[in-house]
Design a protein around this motif. Structure first.
Motif, PDB file in Angstrom:
ATOM      1  N   ASP A 140       0.851  -1.183   0.000  1.00  0.00           N
ATOM      2  CA  ASP A 140       0.000   0.000   0.000  1.00  0.00           C
ATOM      3  C   ASP A 140       0.888   1.234   0.000  1.00  0.00           C
ATOM      4  OD1 ASP A 140      -1.902   1.954   0.302  1.00  0.00           O
ATOM      5  OD2 ASP A 140      -2.992   0.932   1.897  1.00  0.00           O
ATOM      6  N   ILE A 141       0.959   1.918  -1.134  1.00  0.00           N
ATOM      7  CA  ILE A 141       1.824   3.101  -1.270  1.00  0.00           C
ATOM      8  C   ILE A 141       0.990   4.375  -1.470  1.00  0.00           C
ATOM      9  CG2 ILE A 141       3.770   1.770  -2.161  1.00  0.00           C
ATOM     10  CD1 ILE A 141       2.990   2.750  -4.987  1.00  0.00           C
ATOM     11  N   ARG A 142      -0.273   4.325  -1.067  1.00  0.00           N
ATOM     12  CA  ARG A 142      -1.149   5.468  -1.278  1.00  0.00           C
ATOM     13  C   ARG A 142      -0.870   6.603  -0.296  1.00  0.00           C
ATOM     14  NH1 ARG A 142      -6.738   2.863  -0.425  1.00  0.00           N
ATOM     15  NH2 ARG A 142      -5.541   2.039   1.332  1.00  0.00           N
ATOM     16  N   TRP A 143      -1.514   7.764  -0.549  1.00  0.00           N
ATOM     17  CA  TRP A 143      -1.305   8.922   0.315  1.00  0.00           C
ATOM     18  C   TRP A 143      -2.008   8.730   1.657  1.00  0.00           C
ATOM     19  CZ3 TRP A 143      -4.505  13.945   0.170  1.00  0.00           C
ATOM     20  CH2 TRP A 143      -5.854  13.673  -0.071  1.00  0.00           C
ATOM     21  N   GLY A 144      -1.798   9.683   2.562  1.00  0.00           N
ATOM     22  CA  GLY A 144      -2.256   9.532   3.933  1.00  0.00           C
ATOM     23  C   GLY A 144      -3.672   9.969   4.214  1.00  0.00           C
ATOM     24  N   ARG A 145      -4.473  10.236   3.163  1.00  0.00           N
ATOM     25  CA  ARG A 145      -5.862  10.630   3.387  1.00  0.00           C
ATOM     26  C   ARG A 145      -6.790   9.747   2.551  1.00  0.00           C
ATOM     27  NH1 ARG A 145      -7.640  15.194   5.673  1.00  0.00           N
ATOM     28  NH2 ARG A 145      -9.527  13.903   5.738  1.00  0.00           N
ATOM     29  N   CYS A 146      -6.696   8.456   2.798  1.00  0.00           N
ATOM     30  CA  CYS A 146      -7.510   7.506   2.031  1.00  0.00           C
ATOM     31  C   CYS A 146      -8.983   7.571   2.403  1.00  0.00           C
ATOM     32  CB  CYS A 146      -6.975   6.090   2.234  1.00  0.00           C
ATOM     33  SG  CYS A 146      -5.319   5.854   1.574  1.00  0.00           S
ATOM     34  N   ASP A 147      -9.306   8.330   3.475  1.00  0.00           N
ATOM     35  CA  ASP A 147     -10.711   8.515   3.840  1.00  0.00           C
ATOM     36  C   ASP A 147     -11.430   9.454   2.881  1.00  0.00           C
ATOM     37  OD1 ASP A 147      -8.879  10.468   5.104  1.00  0.00           O
ATOM     38  OD2 ASP A 147     -10.746  11.407   5.774  1.00  0.00           O
ATOM     39  N   VAL A 148     -10.672  10.218   2.087  1.00  0.00           N
ATOM     40  CA  VAL A 148     -11.238  11.132   1.092  1.00  0.00           C
ATOM     41  C   VAL A 148     -11.303  10.411  -0.249  1.00  0.00           C
ATOM     42  CG1 VAL A 148     -10.918  13.305  -0.142  1.00  0.00           C
ATOM     43  CG2 VAL A 148     -10.339  13.156   2.293  1.00  0.00           C
ATOM     44  N   LYS A 149     -12.456  10.453  -0.898  1.00  0.00           N
ATOM     45  CA  LYS A 149     -12.607   9.766  -2.187  1.00  0.00           C
ATOM     46  C   LYS A 149     -12.087  10.689  -3.292  1.00  0.00           C
ATOM     47  CE  LYS A 149     -15.794   6.558  -4.454  1.00  0.00           C
ATOM     48  NZ  LYS A 149     -14.951   5.364  -4.240  1.00  0.00           N
ATOM     49  N   SER A 150     -10.778  10.772  -3.360  1.00  0.00           N
ATOM     50  CA  SER A 150     -10.093  11.645  -4.307  1.00  0.00           C
ATOM     51  C   SER A 150      -9.861  10.927  -5.633  1.00  0.00           C
ATOM     52  CB  SER A 150      -8.746  12.076  -3.713  1.00  0.00           C
ATOM     53  OG  SER A 150      -7.872  12.562  -4.707  1.00  0.00           O
ATOM     54  N   THR A 151      -9.780  11.706  -6.715  1.00  0.00           N
ATOM     55  CA  THR A 151      -9.478  11.120  -8.022  1.00  0.00           C
ATOM     56  C   THR A 151      -7.991  10.825  -8.197  1.00  0.00           C
ATOM     57  OG1 THR A 151      -9.242  13.313  -9.050  1.00  0.00           O
ATOM     58  CG2 THR A 151     -11.435  12.278  -9.122  1.00  0.00           C
ATOM     59  N   SER A 152      -7.186  11.110  -7.187  1.00  0.00           N
ATOM     60  CA  SER A 152      -5.753  10.820  -7.241  1.00  0.00           C
ATOM     61  C   SER A 152      -5.541   9.329  -6.978  1.00  0.00           C
ATOM     62  CB  SER A 152      -5.005  11.656  -6.194  1.00  0.00           C
ATOM     63  OG  SER A 152      -3.620  11.429  -6.257  1.00  0.00           O
ATOM     64  N   LEU A 153      -5.636   8.521  -8.031  1.00  0.00           N
ATOM     65  CA  LEU A 153      -5.718   7.064  -7.888  1.00  0.00           C
ATOM     66  C   LEU A 153      -4.558   6.296  -8.515  1.00  0.00           C
ATOM     67  CD1 LEU A 153      -9.539   6.643  -8.624  1.00  0.00           C
ATOM     68  CD2 LEU A 153      -8.408   6.435  -6.403  1.00  0.00           C
ATOM     69  N   LEU A 154      -3.463   6.981  -8.841  1.00  0.00           N
ATOM     70  CA  LEU A 154      -2.368   6.289  -9.527  1.00  0.00           C
ATOM     71  C   LEU A 154      -1.829   5.098  -8.734  1.00  0.00           C
ATOM     72  CD1 LEU A 154      -0.686   6.137 -12.053  1.00  0.00           C
ATOM     73  CD2 LEU A 154       0.900   7.795 -11.041  1.00  0.00           C
ATOM     74  N   PRO A 155      -1.601   5.198  -7.410  1.00  0.00           N
ATOM     75  CA  PRO A 155      -1.145   4.003  -6.676  1.00  0.00           C
ATOM     76  C   PRO A 155      -2.142   2.846  -6.769  1.00  0.00           C
ATOM     77  CG  PRO A 155      -0.787   5.979  -5.372  1.00  0.00           C
ATOM     78  CD  PRO A 155      -1.653   6.381  -6.533  1.00  0.00           C
ATOM     79  N   ASN A 156      -3.432   3.167  -6.737  1.00  0.00           N
ATOM     80  CA  ASN A 156      -4.465   2.136  -6.874  1.00  0.00           C
ATOM     81  C   ASN A 156      -4.394   1.469  -8.238  1.00  0.00           C
ATOM     82  OD1 ASN A 156      -5.299   4.518  -5.195  1.00  0.00           O
ATOM     83  ND2 ASN A 156      -6.908   3.116  -4.549  1.00  0.00           N
ATOM     84  N   ILE A 157      -4.185   2.286  -9.259  1.00  0.00           N
ATOM     85  CA  ILE A 157      -4.092   1.770 -10.625  1.00  0.00           C
ATOM     86  C   ILE A 157      -2.906   0.827 -10.770  1.00  0.00           C
ATOM     87  CG2 ILE A 157      -3.574   2.443 -13.018  1.00  0.00           C
ATOM     88  CD1 ILE A 157      -5.189   5.032 -12.434  1.00  0.00           C
TER      89      ILE A 157
END
Length: 284
Positions: A140-157
Protein backbone atom coordinates in the motif's frame (compact mmCIF):
# COMPACT_ATOMS: atom_id res chain seq x y z
CA UNK A 1 -28.45 5.29 -29.02
CA UNK A 2 -25.60 7.65 -28.05
CA UNK A 3 -24.71 7.96 -24.39
CA UNK A 4 -25.62 11.26 -22.76
CA UNK A 5 -23.46 12.86 -20.10
CA UNK A 6 -23.76 16.00 -18.00
CA UNK A 7 -20.93 18.55 -18.03
CA UNK A 8 -21.20 21.84 -16.15
CA UNK A 9 -24.82 22.63 -16.87
CA UNK A 10 -25.28 20.86 -20.21
CA UNK A 11 -26.45 17.42 -21.27
CA UNK A 12 -24.21 16.40 -24.16
CA UNK A 13 -23.37 13.35 -26.23
CA UNK A 14 -20.73 11.41 -24.32
CA UNK A 15 -18.31 11.47 -27.26
CA UNK A 16 -18.46 15.29 -27.21
CA UNK A 17 -18.15 15.70 -23.43
CA UNK A 18 -15.05 17.75 -22.54
CA UNK A 19 -13.61 19.81 -19.70
CA UNK A 20 -11.25 22.78 -19.91
CA UNK A 21 -7.53 22.02 -20.17
CA UNK A 22 -6.93 24.18 -17.06
CA UNK A 23 -9.45 22.30 -14.95
CA UNK A 24 -7.69 21.46 -11.69
CA UNK A 25 -9.10 17.95 -11.79
CA UNK A 26 -7.08 17.36 -14.96
CA UNK A 27 -4.00 19.31 -13.85
CA UNK A 28 -3.68 18.12 -10.24
CA UNK A 29 -6.35 15.46 -9.55
CA UNK A 30 -7.80 18.24 -7.38
CA UNK A 31 -11.18 16.54 -7.44
CA UNK A 32 -13.43 14.04 -5.72
CA UNK A 33 -15.81 11.44 -7.09
CA UNK A 34 -18.55 8.95 -6.34
CA UNK A 35 -19.85 5.88 -8.13
CA UNK A 36 -23.44 4.72 -7.67
CA UNK A 37 -24.98 1.48 -8.86
CA UNK A 38 -28.26 1.88 -10.73
CA UNK A 39 -30.56 -1.12 -10.37
CA UNK A 40 -33.92 -1.24 -12.17
CA UNK A 41 -33.56 2.50 -12.77
CA UNK A 42 -33.08 3.27 -9.07
CA UNK A 43 -29.89 4.57 -7.49
CA UNK A 44 -28.70 2.25 -4.73
CA UNK A 45 -27.78 4.02 -1.46
CA UNK A 46 -28.06 7.47 -3.04
CA UNK A 47 -28.16 9.49 0.19
CA UNK A 48 -25.12 7.83 1.82
CA UNK A 49 -23.20 8.43 -1.41
CA UNK A 50 -24.18 12.09 -1.32
CA UNK A 51 -23.16 12.28 2.35
CA UNK A 52 -19.71 10.94 1.48
CA UNK A 53 -19.43 13.23 -1.55
CA UNK A 54 -20.17 16.28 0.59
CA UNK A 55 -17.69 15.11 3.20
CA UNK A 56 -14.95 14.66 0.57
CA UNK A 57 -15.61 18.15 -0.82
CA UNK A 58 -15.50 19.57 2.69
CA UNK A 59 -12.17 17.90 3.50
CA UNK A 60 -10.61 19.41 0.34
CA UNK A 61 -12.42 22.74 0.75
CA UNK A 62 -14.19 22.46 -2.61
CA UNK A 63 -17.38 24.51 -2.76
CA UNK A 64 -20.29 22.31 -3.95
CA UNK A 65 -21.29 23.17 -7.53
CA UNK A 66 -24.97 22.99 -6.58
CA UNK A 67 -27.26 21.96 -3.77
CA UNK A 68 -28.29 18.35 -3.21
CA UNK A 69 -31.80 18.68 -4.60
CA UNK A 70 -30.77 19.90 -8.08
CA UNK A 71 -27.91 17.41 -8.09
CA UNK A 72 -30.35 14.57 -7.49
CA UNK A 73 -32.37 15.89 -10.44
CA UNK A 74 -29.28 15.85 -12.66
CA UNK A 75 -28.55 12.24 -11.71
CA UNK A 76 -32.10 11.16 -12.47
CA UNK A 77 -32.13 13.06 -15.74
CA UNK A 78 -28.91 11.40 -16.89
CA UNK A 79 -30.49 8.02 -16.10
CA UNK A 80 -33.70 8.97 -17.94
CA UNK A 81 -31.92 10.29 -21.02
CA UNK A 82 -29.75 7.19 -21.30
CA UNK A 83 -32.69 4.82 -20.76
CA UNK A 84 -30.50 2.53 -18.69
CA UNK A 85 -32.09 0.19 -16.15
CA UNK A 86 -28.89 -1.29 -14.72
CA UNK A 87 -25.80 0.86 -14.77
CA UNK A 88 -22.99 2.67 -13.02
CA UNK A 89 -23.41 6.41 -12.41
CA UNK A 90 -20.10 8.26 -12.07
CA UNK A 91 -19.94 11.71 -10.48
CA UNK A 92 -16.80 13.86 -10.45
CA UNK A 93 -16.42 17.30 -8.90
CA UNK A 94 -13.22 19.30 -9.30
CA UNK A 95 -12.24 22.62 -7.74
CA UNK A 96 -12.75 24.26 -11.14
CA UNK A 97 -10.78 26.02 -13.85
CA UNK A 98 -7.83 28.27 -12.98
CA UNK A 99 -4.35 29.13 -14.18
CA UNK A 100 -1.99 26.32 -13.18
CA UNK A 101 -0.60 26.90 -9.69
CA UNK A 102 -0.28 24.40 -6.87
CA UNK A 103 -1.92 26.63 -4.26
CA UNK A 104 -5.67 27.17 -4.23
CA UNK A 105 -6.70 30.13 -6.41
CA UNK A 106 -7.24 33.31 -4.41
CA UNK A 107 -10.56 34.05 -6.10
CA UNK A 108 -13.48 31.68 -5.51
CA UNK A 109 -14.00 29.17 -8.31
CA UNK A 110 -17.09 27.53 -9.72
CA UNK A 111 -16.57 23.82 -9.14
CA UNK A 112 -16.81 21.58 -12.20
CA UNK A 113 -19.40 18.80 -12.20
CA UNK A 114 -19.52 15.89 -14.61
CA UNK A 115 -21.94 12.98 -14.49
CA UNK A 116 -21.72 9.93 -16.73
CA UNK A 117 -23.61 6.67 -16.91
CA UNK A 118 -22.70 3.32 -18.44
CA UNK A 119 -24.42 -0.03 -18.49
CA UNK A 120 -23.50 -2.46 -15.72
CA UNK A 121 -24.26 -6.16 -15.68
CA UNK A 122 -25.47 -6.31 -12.09
CA UNK A 123 -26.70 -9.89 -12.52
CA UNK A 124 -23.24 -10.79 -13.83
CA UNK A 125 -21.71 -9.38 -10.65
CA UNK A 126 -23.96 -11.65 -8.60
CA UNK A 127 -22.97 -14.65 -10.76
CA UNK A 128 -19.27 -13.79 -10.27
CA UNK A 129 -19.85 -13.74 -6.52
CA UNK A 130 -21.22 -17.29 -6.77
CA UNK A 131 -17.85 -18.44 -8.14
CA UNK A 132 -15.37 -16.15 -6.41
CA UNK A 133 -12.21 -14.42 -7.61
CA UNK A 134 -8.44 -14.54 -7.21
CA UNK A 135 -6.45 -11.72 -5.63
CA UNK A 136 -2.82 -10.81 -5.03
CA UNK A 137 -1.27 -8.77 -2.24
CA UNK A 138 0.48 -5.50 -3.07
CA UNK A 139 2.27 -2.88 -0.99
CA UNK A 140 0.00 0.00 0.00
CA UNK A 141 1.82 3.10 -1.27
CA UNK A 142 -1.15 5.47 -1.28
CA UNK A 143 -1.31 8.92 0.32
CA UNK A 144 -2.26 9.53 3.93
CA UNK A 145 -5.86 10.63 3.39
CA UNK A 146 -7.51 7.51 2.03
CA UNK A 147 -10.71 8.51 3.84
CA UNK A 148 -11.24 11.13 1.09
CA UNK A 149 -12.61 9.77 -2.19
CA UNK A 150 -10.09 11.64 -4.31
CA UNK A 151 -9.48 11.12 -8.02
CA UNK A 152 -5.75 10.82 -7.24
CA UNK A 153 -5.72 7.06 -7.89
CA UNK A 154 -2.37 6.29 -9.53
CA UNK A 155 -1.15 4.00 -6.68
CA UNK A 156 -4.47 2.14 -6.87
CA UNK A 157 -4.09 1.77 -10.63
CA UNK A 158 -0.56 0.40 -10.31
CA UNK A 159 -1.68 -2.14 -7.70
CA UNK A 160 -4.70 -3.23 -9.74
CA UNK A 161 -2.58 -3.59 -12.88
CA UNK A 162 0.03 -5.66 -11.06
CA UNK A 163 -2.66 -8.00 -9.72
CA UNK A 164 -4.28 -8.23 -13.14
CA UNK A 165 -1.01 -9.16 -14.83
CA UNK A 166 -0.67 -12.04 -12.35
CA UNK A 167 -4.15 -13.27 -13.21
CA UNK A 168 -5.99 -11.67 -10.30
CA UNK A 169 -9.23 -9.75 -10.12
CA UNK A 170 -8.22 -7.43 -7.29
CA UNK A 171 -5.17 -6.25 -5.34
CA UNK A 172 -5.15 -6.66 -1.56
CA UNK A 173 -3.21 -3.70 -0.17
CA UNK A 174 -0.89 -4.31 2.78
CA UNK A 175 0.76 -1.64 4.92
CA UNK A 176 4.32 -1.65 6.27
CA UNK A 177 3.19 -3.43 9.48
CA UNK A 178 1.75 -6.30 7.45
CA UNK A 179 -1.89 -5.34 7.96
CA UNK A 180 -4.43 -5.42 5.16
CA UNK A 181 -5.86 -1.95 4.53
CA UNK A 182 -8.20 -2.19 1.53
CA UNK A 183 -8.34 -3.38 -2.04
CA UNK A 184 -7.34 -1.10 -4.89
CA UNK A 185 -11.03 -0.16 -5.29
CA UNK A 186 -12.76 -2.21 -2.59
CA UNK A 187 -13.05 -2.83 1.13
CA UNK A 188 -11.70 -6.12 2.51
CA UNK A 189 -13.28 -8.64 4.89
CA UNK A 190 -12.40 -12.02 6.38
CA UNK A 191 -14.46 -14.64 8.15
CA UNK A 192 -12.47 -16.05 11.04
CA UNK A 193 -12.45 -19.75 11.92
CA UNK A 194 -14.84 -18.97 14.79
CA UNK A 195 -17.37 -17.56 12.29
CA UNK A 196 -16.87 -13.90 13.21
CA UNK A 197 -16.61 -11.47 10.30
CA UNK A 198 -13.72 -9.03 10.60
CA UNK A 199 -13.06 -5.84 8.65
CA UNK A 200 -10.73 -2.93 9.29
CA UNK A 201 -12.19 0.09 11.08
CA UNK A 202 -12.84 3.21 9.01
CA UNK A 203 -11.01 5.11 11.76
CA UNK A 204 -7.80 3.48 10.45
CA UNK A 205 -7.47 5.69 7.36
CA UNK A 206 -9.55 3.67 4.93
CA UNK A 207 -12.43 4.76 2.75
CA UNK A 208 -15.79 4.40 4.51
CA UNK A 209 -17.39 2.20 1.86
CA UNK A 210 -21.10 2.69 1.26
CA UNK A 211 -21.62 -0.97 0.36
CA UNK A 212 -19.49 -1.84 3.39
CA UNK A 213 -21.93 0.00 5.66
CA UNK A 214 -24.94 -1.66 4.02
CA UNK A 215 -23.37 -5.11 4.40
CA UNK A 216 -22.69 -4.46 8.08
CA UNK A 217 -26.36 -3.62 8.60
CA UNK A 218 -27.46 -6.69 6.63
CA UNK A 219 -25.06 -8.86 8.66
CA UNK A 220 -26.65 -7.62 11.90
CA UNK A 221 -30.09 -8.48 10.52
CA UNK A 222 -28.80 -11.99 9.73
CA UNK A 223 -27.31 -12.19 13.24
CA UNK A 224 -23.80 -12.49 11.81
CA UNK A 225 -21.26 -11.01 14.22
CA UNK A 226 -18.96 -8.37 12.73
CA UNK A 227 -15.96 -6.78 14.43
CA UNK A 228 -14.04 -3.77 13.13
CA UNK A 229 -10.44 -4.74 13.73
CA UNK A 230 -7.31 -4.78 11.59
CA UNK A 231 -6.09 -8.15 10.31
CA UNK A 232 -2.81 -9.21 8.77
CA UNK A 233 -2.07 -10.81 5.43
CA UNK A 234 -1.29 -13.99 7.37
CA UNK A 235 -4.70 -13.78 9.05
CA UNK A 236 -6.35 -13.45 5.64
CA UNK A 237 -4.59 -16.49 4.23
CA UNK A 238 -5.59 -18.54 7.26
CA UNK A 239 -9.20 -17.36 7.31
CA UNK A 240 -12.24 -19.53 6.68
CA UNK A 241 -13.46 -17.02 4.10
CA UNK A 242 -12.43 -13.72 2.56
CA UNK A 243 -14.45 -11.31 0.46
CA UNK A 244 -14.35 -7.81 -0.97
CA UNK A 245 -17.09 -5.22 -1.17
CA UNK A 246 -17.81 -2.22 -3.38
CA UNK A 247 -20.66 -0.61 -5.29
CA UNK A 248 -19.78 -2.76 -8.29
CA UNK A 249 -18.55 -5.77 -6.34
CA UNK A 250 -21.34 -6.61 -3.90
CA UNK A 251 -19.70 -9.09 -1.45
CA UNK A 252 -17.52 -11.00 -3.88
CA UNK A 253 -15.65 -13.94 -2.27
CA UNK A 254 -11.88 -14.11 -2.69
CA UNK A 255 -11.21 -17.83 -3.04
CA UNK A 256 -7.47 -17.58 -3.72
CA UNK A 257 -4.87 -15.10 -2.44
CA UNK A 258 -1.28 -15.09 -3.72
CA UNK A 259 -1.87 -18.55 -5.18
CA UNK A 260 -3.10 -19.97 -1.86
CA UNK A 261 -6.66 -21.18 -1.37
CA UNK A 262 -8.81 -19.36 1.15
CA UNK A 263 -10.74 -21.98 3.09
CA UNK A 264 -11.55 -24.79 0.70
CA UNK A 265 -11.13 -22.55 -2.34
CA UNK A 266 -14.85 -21.96 -2.90
CA UNK A 267 -17.26 -19.22 -1.76
CA UNK A 268 -18.14 -19.81 1.89
CA UNK A 269 -21.55 -19.74 3.57
CA UNK A 270 -21.20 -16.33 5.21
CA UNK A 271 -20.31 -14.47 2.00
CA UNK A 272 -22.99 -16.41 0.15
CA UNK A 273 -25.65 -15.29 2.63
CA UNK A 274 -24.50 -11.69 2.40
CA UNK A 275 -24.53 -11.74 -1.41
CA UNK A 276 -28.10 -12.99 -1.41
CA UNK A 277 -29.13 -10.43 1.21
CA UNK A 278 -27.53 -7.62 -0.79
CA UNK A 279 -29.23 -8.78 -3.99
CA UNK A 280 -32.60 -8.66 -2.25
CA UNK A 281 -31.72 -5.24 -0.86
CA UNK A 282 -30.95 -3.88 -4.34
CA UNK A 283 -34.12 -5.41 -5.79
CA UNK A 284 -36.44 -4.27 -3.00
Amino acid sequence: MSRISYVNGAYVRHMNAVVHIDDRGYQFADAVYEGITVRHGRMVDLEPHLDRLWRSMGELRIAPPMLRRPMRFVFREVIRRNRIENGFLYIQISRGVARRDHAFPAAPLQASLIVTLKRLDVDGIIRRAEVGVKAFSEDDIRWGRCDVKSTSLLPNILAKQSAKEKGGFEAVLVDVQGFVTEGSSTNMWIVRRDGVVQTRSTADNILPGITRATLMRLARELQIKVVEEAFTLKDAKGAAEMFLSSSTGCATPIVELDGQKIGDGTPGPVATRLVEAYRKYMDA
